[in-house]
Design an enzyme around this catalytic site. Structure first.
Site, PDB file in Angstrom:
ATOM      1  N   TYR A   1       0.820  -1.213   0.000  1.00  0.00           N
ATOM      2  CA  TYR A   1       0.000   0.000   0.000  1.00  0.00           C
ATOM      3  C   TYR A   1       0.859   1.270   0.000  1.00  0.00           C
ATOM      4  O   TYR A   1       0.418   2.311  -0.470  1.00  0.00           O
ATOM      5  CB  TYR A   1      -0.910   0.032   1.237  1.00  0.00           C
TER       6      TYR A   1
ATOM      7  N   LYS B   1       2.923 -15.572   1.959  1.00  0.00           N
ATOM      8  CA  LYS B   1       3.108 -16.270   0.682  1.00  0.00           C
ATOM      9  C   LYS B   1       4.603 -16.555   0.558  1.00  0.00           C
ATOM     10  O   LYS B   1       5.270 -16.163  -0.407  1.00  0.00           O
ATOM     11  CB  LYS B   1       2.571 -15.378  -0.455  1.00  0.00           C
TER      12      LYS B   1
ATOM     13  N   ASP C   1      -3.337 -18.229  -0.067  1.00  0.00           N
ATOM     14  CA  ASP C   1      -4.361 -18.872  -0.913  1.00  0.00           C
ATOM     15  C   ASP C   1      -5.076 -19.971  -0.124  1.00  0.00           C
ATOM     16  O   ASP C   1      -6.307 -20.078  -0.147  1.00  0.00           O
ATOM     17  CB  ASP C   1      -3.749 -19.418  -2.219  1.00  0.00           C
TER      18      ASP C   1
ATOM     19  N   ASP D   1      -6.464  -6.940   3.919  1.00  0.00           N
ATOM     20  CA  ASP D   1      -7.588  -6.267   3.268  1.00  0.00           C
ATOM     21  C   ASP D   1      -8.530  -7.315   2.682  1.00  0.00           C
ATOM     22  O   ASP D   1      -9.746  -7.282   2.889  1.00  0.00           O
ATOM     23  CB  ASP D   1      -7.060  -5.338   2.163  1.00  0.00           C
TER      24      ASP D   1
ATOM     25  N   ASP E   1     -12.398  -9.065   4.364  1.00  0.00           N
ATOM     26  CA  ASP E   1     -13.709  -9.070   3.690  1.00  0.00           C
ATOM     27  C   ASP E   1     -14.314 -10.476   3.736  1.00  0.00           C
ATOM     28  O   ASP E   1     -15.523 -10.637   3.903  1.00  0.00           O
ATOM     29  CB  ASP E   1     -13.598  -8.612   2.224  1.00  0.00           C
TER      30      ASP E   1
HETATM   31  C1  IPM Z   1     -10.463  -1.091   3.932  1.00  0.00           C
HETATM   32  C2  IPM Z   1     -10.693  -0.430   2.592  1.00  0.00           C
HETATM   33  C3  IPM Z   1      -9.497   0.469   2.315  1.00  0.00           C
HETATM   34  C4  IPM Z   1      -8.273  -0.407   2.182  1.00  0.00           C
HETATM   35  C5  IPM Z   1      -9.641   1.393   1.101  1.00  0.00           C
HETATM   36  C6  IPM Z   1     -10.921   2.185   1.143  1.00  0.00           C
HETATM   37  C7  IPM Z   1      -8.443   2.290   0.976  1.00  0.00           C
HETATM   38  O1  IPM Z   1     -10.910  -1.364   1.602  1.00  0.00           O
HETATM   39  O2  IPM Z   1     -10.333  -0.369   4.935  1.00  0.00           O
HETATM   40  O3  IPM Z   1     -10.424  -2.316   3.976  1.00  0.00           O
HETATM   41  O4  IPM Z   1      -8.007  -0.975   1.110  1.00  0.00           O
HETATM   42  O5  IPM Z   1      -7.553  -0.534   3.171  1.00  0.00           O
HETATM   43 MN    MN Z   2     -10.979  -3.428   2.324  1.00  0.00          MN
END
Ligand code: IPM
Ligand code: MN
Length: 368
Positions: free
Chosen positions: A142, A188, A220, A244, A248
């Site tokens: 990042y 990884k 993975d 990240d 999710d």
């Molecule tokens: C998160 C979001 C952020 C990230 C974006 C909005 C920059 O997806 O907080 O997970 O990728 O970290």
């Molecule tokens: Mn995110």
């Protein structure tokens, strides 16, 4: 009277709506616990770009730097998708993480039992799972330099310094120790040098935490294992980009992004925000689920402001309301009662007030 300075960044989309609900609860905590919250509101993301041509201003950053904690709603939306990279709403968030030094991102994904049906995974796979993702937040791909793109190529740099891996690994081991759990470090290392380095450093730090079980897993495989059997995980420790993506996945194990709070913590600063986004399709309709934002306030009270009882009561109030079948539309099920954002806020406030009595009587018991 104890006093705390809190900067709020409601942001874009449903951010301001869920922030209002969360601040109502915080106000109540203030009066019940005799805490004074000095609330400063600043723009962030697209809202800041529209007014100042920057996704976050120096003065907003300054206010955050001078605060005990920051509360963020959500940033982004289709309106700003075509802006150059350094003007995008997301850049405001990255700047905040960088300037405040928020290297450690905690994303708990715990199943709320009354919502087990909301997940797209089978109930017996998910019930009982309780995963905490510890994501490194200010390093890795990042932020690595050099980076760039032109018509012929695009590139980023994935680089970790030893101190960056050490400090986030410590956070994960400390947390696992408190939870009586274990750490899975996700990397990884079969392909990436930066990951082999990550693994080596994590094992070095582990020497100081020999009682906490540690295992390594390739990213993975971790993605696959999370949907196959999430109960095998406790604390997942991982780099920025993998965290990240994996967070999710863990969020969807619980069934709805609208429920999950998060904390981003550094040496001297902390920011709390819901995991969900700005939900542009329901802006202004009083439909947004404020639970993740309210849960983020609870995390702030517990971790930064040292008010564990108030935090516990907020979390209990959320559970009570869910158990009664009260739902915003995103988590509705066939027999539930659908309420608006304000309706959910009020229900949680009432449940919080009702819990006062039981907390007081259990204090009496302790005294006796
Ligand atoms: C998160 C979001 C952020 C990230 C974006 C909005 C920059 O997806 O907080 O997970 O990728 O970290
Ligand atoms: Mn995110």
């Amino acid at each position: 009277m104890k006093s705390f300075k809190i900067t709020t960044l409601p942001g874009d989309g449903i951010g301001p709506e869920v922030m209002d609900a969360a601040l109502a609860i915080l106000g109540l905590v203030g009066s019940e616990y005799e805490l004074n919250f000095e609330i400063i509101t600043e723009l962030a993301g697209g809202a800041s770009f529209d007014k100042f041509n920057e996704p976050i201003t120096e003065s907003a950053l300054q206010s955050c730097l001078e605060s005990d904690a920051v509360l963020l709603g959500a940033v982004g939306g289709p309106k700003w998708d075509n802006l150059p990279q350094n003007k995008k709403p997301e850049k405001g968030l990255l700047k905040l993480r960088e300037v405040l030094g928020l290297f450690s991102n905690l994303r708990p994904a715990k199943i709320f039992a009354p919502l087990a049906d909301a997940s797209s995974l089978k109930k017996d796979v998910i019930v009982g799972s309780d995963v905490m993702v510890v994501r490194e937040l200010t390093g890795g791909i990042y932020f690595g330099e050099p980076r760039g793109h032109n018509k012929q190529e695009g590139f980023n740099t994935l680089r970790y310094k030893k101190y960056e891996v050490e400090r986030i690994a410590k956070v994960a081991f400390e947390l696992a120790k408190k939870r009586n759990g274990h750490v899975t470090s996700v990397d990884k290392a079969n392909v990436l040098d930066s990951s082999q380095f990550w693994r080596d450093v994590v094992h070095e730090v582990h020497q100081d935490y020999k009682d906490v079980p540690l295992s390594d897993m390739y990213v993975d495989n971790a993605a696959m294992q999370l949907v196959r059997d999430p109960k095998q995980f406790d604390v997942i420790l991982t780099q920025n980009l993998f965290g990240d993506i994996l967070s999710d996945i863990t969020a969807m194990i619980t069934g709805s992004m609208g429920m999950l709070p998060s904390a981003s913590i550094g040496e001297n600063h902390a920011m709390y925000e819901p995991v969900h986004g700005t939900a542009p399709e329901i802006v202004g309709l009083n439909k947004a689920n404020p639970i993740a934002m309210i849960g983020s306030v609870a995390m702030m009270l517990e971790i930064t402001l040292n008010q564990p009882e108030a935090a516990h009561r907020i979390n209990m109030a959320i559970e009570t309301v869910l158990e009664k079948g009260i739902r915003t539309i995103d988590i509705a099920s066939p027999n539930s009662t659908i309420v608006s954002t304000d309706g959910m806020r009020n229900e949680i406030i009432h449940a919080f007030q009702d819990s006062d009595q039981s907390i007081k009587s259990s204090r009496e018991l302790v005294k006796e």
